[in-house]
Design a protein around this motif. Structure first.
Motif, mmCIF file in Angstrom:
data_model
loop_
_atom_site.group_PDB
_atom_site.id
_atom_site.type_symbol
_atom_site.label_atom_id
_atom_site.label_comp_id
_atom_site.label_asym_id
_atom_site.label_seq_id
_atom_site.Cartn_x
_atom_site.Cartn_y
_atom_site.Cartn_z
ATOM 1 N N THR A 17 0.847 -1.053 0.025
ATOM 2 C CA THR A 17 0.015 0.011 -0.058
ATOM 3 C C THR A 17 0.837 1.109 0.062
ATOM 4 N N ASN A 18 1.968 1.130 0.422
ATOM 5 C CA ASN A 18 2.807 2.396 0.508
ATOM 6 C C ASN A 18 4.087 1.983 -0.229
ATOM 7 N N ALA A 19 4.245 2.521 -1.722
ATOM 8 C CA ALA A 19 5.320 2.258 -2.469
ATOM 9 C C ALA A 19 6.767 2.532 -1.761
ATOM 10 N N GLN A 20 6.884 3.657 -1.170
ATOM 11 C CA GLN A 20 8.181 4.177 -0.640
ATOM 12 C C GLN A 20 8.794 3.321 0.334
ATOM 13 N N GLU A 21 8.011 2.196 0.531
ATOM 14 C CA GLU A 21 8.549 1.344 1.981
ATOM 15 C C GLU A 21 9.323 0.262 1.202
ATOM 16 N N ARG A 22 9.078 -0.137 -0.116
ATOM 17 C CA ARG A 22 9.837 -1.049 -1.006
ATOM 18 C C ARG A 22 10.889 -0.331 -1.495
ATOM 19 N N ARG A 23 12.079 -0.892 -1.295
ATOM 20 C CA ARG A 23 13.292 -0.056 -1.816
ATOM 21 C C ARG A 23 14.257 -1.094 -2.437
ATOM 22 N N LEU A 24 14.562 -0.667 -3.682
ATOM 23 C CA LEU A 24 15.551 -1.395 -4.606
ATOM 24 C C LEU A 24 16.983 -1.504 -3.574
ATOM 25 N N PHE A 25 17.276 -2.637 -3.198
ATOM 26 C CA PHE A 25 18.560 -3.016 -2.380
ATOM 27 C C PHE A 25 19.733 -2.817 -3.175
ATOM 28 N N ASN A 26 19.666 -3.243 -4.392
ATOM 29 C CA ASN A 26 21.014 -3.229 -5.027
ATOM 30 C C ASN A 26 20.630 -2.706 -6.749
ATOM 31 N N THR A 27 21.436 -2.077 -7.366
ATOM 32 C CA THR A 27 21.027 -1.235 -8.608
ATOM 33 C C THR A 27 21.497 -2.401 -9.620
ATOM 34 N N TYR A 52 27.230 -7.003 2.131
ATOM 35 C CA TYR A 52 26.740 -5.591 2.026
ATOM 36 C C TYR A 52 26.098 -5.353 3.381
ATOM 37 N N ASP A 53 25.944 -4.263 4.010
ATOM 38 C CA ASP A 53 25.271 -3.800 5.100
ATOM 39 C C ASP A 53 23.643 -3.623 4.571
ATOM 40 N N ARG A 54 22.991 -3.363 5.653
ATOM 41 C CA ARG A 54 21.436 -3.454 5.292
ATOM 42 C C ARG A 54 20.913 -2.119 4.396
ATOM 43 N N THR A 55 21.739 -0.961 4.342
ATOM 44 C CA THR A 55 21.410 0.188 3.220
ATOM 45 C C THR A 55 22.044 -0.219 2.024
ATOM 46 N N GLY A 56 22.900 -1.451 1.953
ATOM 47 C CA GLY A 56 23.267 -1.590 0.583
ATOM 48 C C GLY A 56 24.860 -1.321 0.153
ATOM 49 N N ASN A 57 25.496 -0.833 1.377
ATOM 50 C CA ASN A 57 26.748 -0.432 1.113
ATOM 51 C C ASN A 57 27.747 -1.578 1.096
ATOM 52 N N GLN A 248 13.307 -11.254 -4.214
ATOM 53 C CA GLN A 248 14.011 -11.161 -5.340
ATOM 54 C C GLN A 248 13.306 -11.495 -6.305
ATOM 55 N N ASP A 249 13.153 -10.524 -7.339
ATOM 56 C CA ASP A 249 12.191 -10.959 -8.552
ATOM 57 C C ASP A 249 12.930 -11.806 -9.670
ATOM 58 N N THR A 250 12.254 -12.083 -10.474
ATOM 59 C CA THR A 250 12.504 -12.893 -11.700
ATOM 60 C C THR A 250 13.703 -12.429 -12.484
ATOM 61 N N ALA A 251 13.917 -11.301 -12.310
ATOM 62 C CA ALA A 251 15.161 -10.589 -13.051
ATOM 63 C C ALA A 251 16.443 -10.444 -12.299
ATOM 64 N N SER A 252 16.150 -11.248 -10.738
ATOM 65 C CA SER A 252 17.605 -11.086 -9.964
ATOM 66 C C SER A 252 17.659 -9.866 -9.279
ATOM 67 N N TYR A 253 16.873 -9.013 -9.311
ATOM 68 C CA TYR A 253 16.713 -7.681 -8.519
ATOM 69 C C TYR A 253 16.387 -7.985 -6.811
ATOM 70 N N VAL A 254 17.105 -7.283 -6.148
ATOM 71 C CA VAL A 254 16.481 -7.792 -4.731
ATOM 72 C C VAL A 254 16.005 -6.320 -4.084
ATOM 73 N N TYR A 255 14.708 -6.601 -3.497
ATOM 74 C CA TYR A 255 14.223 -5.162 -2.783
ATOM 75 C C TYR A 255 13.944 -5.422 -1.513
ATOM 76 N N GLN A 256 13.826 -4.485 -0.757
ATOM 77 C CA GLN A 256 13.948 -4.716 0.726
ATOM 78 C C GLN A 256 12.847 -3.930 1.491
ATOM 79 N N ILE A 257 12.289 -4.441 2.433
ATOM 80 C CA ILE A 257 10.900 -3.802 2.965
ATOM 81 C C ILE A 257 11.280 -3.733 4.405
ATOM 82 N N PRO A 258 11.328 -2.518 4.972
ATOM 83 C CA PRO A 258 11.961 -2.321 6.205
ATOM 84 C C PRO A 258 10.574 -2.660 7.424
ATOM 85 N N ARG A 259 11.168 -2.681 8.440
ATOM 86 C CA ARG A 259 10.030 -2.969 9.660
ATOM 87 C C ARG A 259 9.609 -1.625 10.056
ATOM 88 N N ALA A 260 8.645 -0.949 9.590
ATOM 89 C CA ALA A 260 8.261 0.300 9.732
ATOM 90 C C ALA A 260 7.631 0.465 11.348
#
Length: 263
Positions: A17-27, A52-57, A248-260
């Motif tokens: 419901t809140n698109a900004q909660e889901r973040r692309l973890f790695n480009t 990587y750390d949880r922020t993607g660094n 992880q989607d079928t294109a192998s990109y990983v997304y992150q949803i934080p505990r809000a």
């Protein structure tokens, strides 16, 4: 644990419901990955692994080309990260700085020639699975065998993943049949029929899994089910960390949803 799971259900719904909660973890795409207790992500492909750390660094790199392709990484216990090389028949244990702990463990030297999976079963135990003989093998971290258990499953039993939970349960997942649970000594406990399951994880009394495009929860004590509201039809795997859900989607990109929300 119950409170944690209620919060997890909430954060999954927020991811819809809140698109900004889901973040692309790695480009860039991540072929294989796992997550430790501190939400550090370990991504591997070929002979190399990146932490990587949880922020993607990027924190650290590990590679040992002499051992060939990395088959699997188990970061369940961050002080002893297990790296399994199936083709080479070797295991490397790393500390939380990705530095090797002791020498490379050679399975062939211990007459273990048909090991298909390996994982940590506590900070001082390793569990191995011999697909050819349908056998669980328990050892110390020097590969001295402490116990074996013949699974005696169906002839077409072909588990694709193995993990242990809190030094109590060993789980083998067959994507066409379901989940098989064993105690830490290798004794069979129960089979949970979950056909078409492609990814599983134990969190306390909950079995979390992807089935037919839906992220689901099964309480193994109460025998109850709960489906998330996350539309995961395009996802192929997930990992639950202490702070975030990684998908992880079928294109192998990983997304992150934080505990809000906070307990």
């Amino acid at each position: 644990m119950k409170r944690f799971l209620i919060l997890l259900y909430t954060l999954v719904a927020l991811g819809v419901t809140n698109a900004q909660e889901r973040r692309l973890f790695n480009t860039t795409p991540i072929e294989n990955y796992t997550v430790d207790l501190f939400d550090n992500v370990y991504a591997w492909d070929g002979t190399s692994m990146v932490q990587y750390d949880r922020t993607g660094n990027t924190l650290r790199h590990y590679s040992n080309p002499a051992l060939g392709t990395i088959t699997y990484v188990d970061a369940s216990y961050p002080s002893k990260i297990l790296v399994f090389y199936q083709e080479a028949g070797c295991i490397v244990l790393l500390d939380n700085q990705l530095s090797p702990i002791g020498n490379t463990l050679n399975l062939l030297d211990h007459n273990l020639f048909t090991i298909s999976m390996a994982a940590m079963a506590g900070t001082s135990k390793i569990v191995l699975y011999d697909q050819q003989n349908q056998t669980l093998i328990l050892s110390d971290i020097q590969l001295n065998i402490t116990g074996t258990a013949h699974c005696q499953m169906e002839s077409d039993f072909h588990p694709t993943s193995m993990q242990s939970s809190q030094e109590k349960t060993i789980m083998l997942t067959d994507t066409t049949k379901g989940v098989y649970l064993f105690d830490i000594l290798g004794s069979f406990q129960q089979k949970i029929m979950l056909p078409n399951t492609i990814c599983t994880q134990i969190v306390g009394d909950e079995l979390v899994y992807l089935q037919n495009g839906i992220l689901r929860f099964y309480n193994m004590r109460q025998h109850t089910y709960h489906d998330s509201d996350l539309p995961v039809s395009t996802y192929r795997s997930f990992h639950l960390g202490s702070q975030c859900l990684y998908i992880q989607d079928t294109a192998s990109y990983v997304y992150q949803i934080p505990r809000a929300l906070k307990p």
